[in-house]
Design a protein around this motif. Structure first.
Motif, PDB file in Angstrom:
ATOM      1  N   TYR A  19      -8.812   0.894   6.569  1.00 45.09           N
ATOM      2  CA  TYR A  19      -7.362   0.869   6.418  1.00 45.09           C
ATOM      3  C   TYR A  19      -6.965   1.432   5.060  1.00 45.09           C
ATOM      4  O   TYR A  19      -7.689   1.284   4.073  1.00 45.09           O
ATOM      5  CB  TYR A  19      -6.835  -0.567   6.492  1.00 45.09           C
ATOM      6  CG  TYR A  19      -6.936  -1.207   7.840  1.00 45.09           C
ATOM      7  CD1 TYR A  19      -5.811  -1.310   8.660  1.00 45.09           C
ATOM      8  CD2 TYR A  19      -8.133  -1.744   8.293  1.00 45.09           C
ATOM      9  CE1 TYR A  19      -5.888  -1.909   9.898  1.00 45.09           C
ATOM     10  CE2 TYR A  19      -8.213  -2.345   9.541  1.00 45.09           C
ATOM     11  CZ  TYR A  19      -7.096  -2.427  10.331  1.00 45.09           C
ATOM     12  OH  TYR A  19      -7.173  -3.021  11.561  1.00 45.09           O
ATOM     13  N   ASN A  20      -5.791   2.053   5.012  1.00 42.12           N
ATOM     14  CA  ASN A  20      -5.185   2.502   3.770  1.00 42.12           C
ATOM     15  C   ASN A  20      -3.729   2.073   3.806  1.00 42.12           C
ATOM     16  O   ASN A  20      -2.998   2.453   4.722  1.00 42.12           O
ATOM     17  CB  ASN A  20      -5.308   4.024   3.620  1.00 42.12           C
ATOM     18  CG  ASN A  20      -4.692   4.533   2.341  1.00 42.12           C
ATOM     19  OD1 ASN A  20      -3.534   4.905   2.334  1.00 42.12           O
ATOM     20  ND2 ASN A  20      -5.458   4.527   1.273  1.00 42.12           N
ATOM     21  N   ASN A  21      -3.316   1.265   2.848  1.00 46.15           N
ATOM     22  CA  ASN A  21      -1.940   0.738   2.792  1.00 46.15           C
ATOM     23  C   ASN A  21      -1.531   0.079   4.101  1.00 46.15           C
ATOM     24  O   ASN A  21      -0.412   0.258   4.585  1.00 46.15           O
ATOM     25  CB  ASN A  21      -0.946   1.845   2.424  1.00 46.15           C
ATOM     26  CG  ASN A  21      -1.126   2.317   1.002  1.00 46.15           C
ATOM     27  OD1 ASN A  21      -1.401   1.522   0.111  1.00 46.15           O
ATOM     28  ND2 ASN A  21      -0.983   3.611   0.787  1.00 46.15           N
ATOM     29  N   ASP A  57      -7.385   3.593  -2.560  1.00 44.32           N
ATOM     30  CA  ASP A  57      -7.903   2.259  -2.280  1.00 44.32           C
ATOM     31  C   ASP A  57      -7.880   2.006  -0.776  1.00 44.32           C
ATOM     32  O   ASP A  57      -6.893   2.322  -0.102  1.00 44.32           O
ATOM     33  CB  ASP A  57      -7.059   1.196  -2.989  1.00 44.32           C
ATOM     34  CG  ASP A  57      -7.145   1.337  -4.505  1.00 44.32           C
ATOM     35  OD1 ASP A  57      -8.235   1.675  -5.006  1.00 44.32           O
ATOM     36  OD2 ASP A  57      -6.121   1.110  -5.177  1.00 44.32           O
ATOM     37  N   TYR A  58      -8.946   1.397  -0.275  1.00 49.54           N
ATOM     38  CA  TYR A  58      -9.114   1.166   1.160  1.00 49.54           C
ATOM     39  C   TYR A  58      -9.589  -0.255   1.396  1.00 49.54           C
ATOM     40  O   TYR A  58     -10.187  -0.875   0.518  1.00 49.54           O
ATOM     41  CB  TYR A  58     -10.147   2.148   1.739  1.00 49.54           C
ATOM     42  CG  TYR A  58      -9.746   3.588   1.579  1.00 49.54           C
ATOM     43  CD1 TYR A  58      -9.033   4.235   2.583  1.00 49.54           C
ATOM     44  CD2 TYR A  58     -10.056   4.303   0.432  1.00 49.54           C
ATOM     45  CE1 TYR A  58      -8.650   5.557   2.442  1.00 49.54           C
ATOM     46  CE2 TYR A  58      -9.675   5.623   0.283  1.00 49.54           C
ATOM     47  CZ  TYR A  58      -8.972   6.247   1.292  1.00 49.54           C
ATOM     48  OH  TYR A  58      -8.590   7.547   1.158  1.00 49.54           O
ATOM     49  N   GLU A  76      -9.214  -7.191   6.155  1.00 47.79           N
ATOM     50  CA  GLU A  76      -9.246  -7.181   4.691  1.00 47.79           C
ATOM     51  C   GLU A  76     -10.431  -7.970   4.142  1.00 47.79           C
ATOM     52  O   GLU A  76     -10.304  -8.747   3.203  1.00 47.79           O
ATOM     53  CB  GLU A  76      -7.922  -7.702   4.121  1.00 47.79           C
ATOM     54  CG  GLU A  76      -6.744  -6.831   4.522  1.00 47.79           C
ATOM     55  CD  GLU A  76      -5.432  -7.303   3.937  1.00 47.79           C
ATOM     56  OE1 GLU A  76      -5.418  -8.271   3.153  1.00 47.79           O
ATOM     57  OE2 GLU A  76      -4.401  -6.691   4.263  1.00 47.79           O
TER      58      GLU A  76
END
Length: 113
Positions: A19-21, A57-58, A76
């Motif tokens: 995931y990104n954002n 960031d991922y 997450e």
């Protein structure tokens, strides 16, 4: 990913999503058909090419699908960053989160994209 299974599974498939954002970019599965898993420690292996993701960031989500159609999913669970290091293989004009130039060069589809 290292893990510990409380009991044996006749068939289990492990998944990882990047995931990104908060946006899921892609999901990988460890195998297409699954595997038998004995109780105890295990390792699930996933390979993501080093130049596929742009700097940023991922987060990772990990999951498993197994016996009796049961799902386990955690979001997450891990955070990682890609640094701002660029090489000649990464073209500046090819913008986006996923490095499209890298995908074209490594899939054989570069004439079609």
């Amino acid at each position: 990913a290292y893990g510990y299974a409380q009991h044996r599974f006749n068939k289990i498939i492990f998944f990882v999503s990047v995931y990104n954002n908060g946006v899921r970019l892609f999901t990988l599965r460890e195998s297409a058909d699954g595997r038998t898993l004995q109780a105890g420690e295990f390792i699930a292996t996933f390979c993501i090419s080093s130049q596929l993701l742009r700097p940023g960031d991922y987060t990772l989500a990990l999951g498993a699908w197994g016996d009796n159609d049961e799902w386990l999913w955690g979001t997450e669970l891990s955070l990682f960053s890609i640094t701002e290091t660029w090489t000649n293989q990464i073209r500046e004009p090819d913008k986006g989160i996923i490095n499209g130039e890298f995908v074209r060069l490594n899939t054989g589809y570069h004439n079609n994209l």
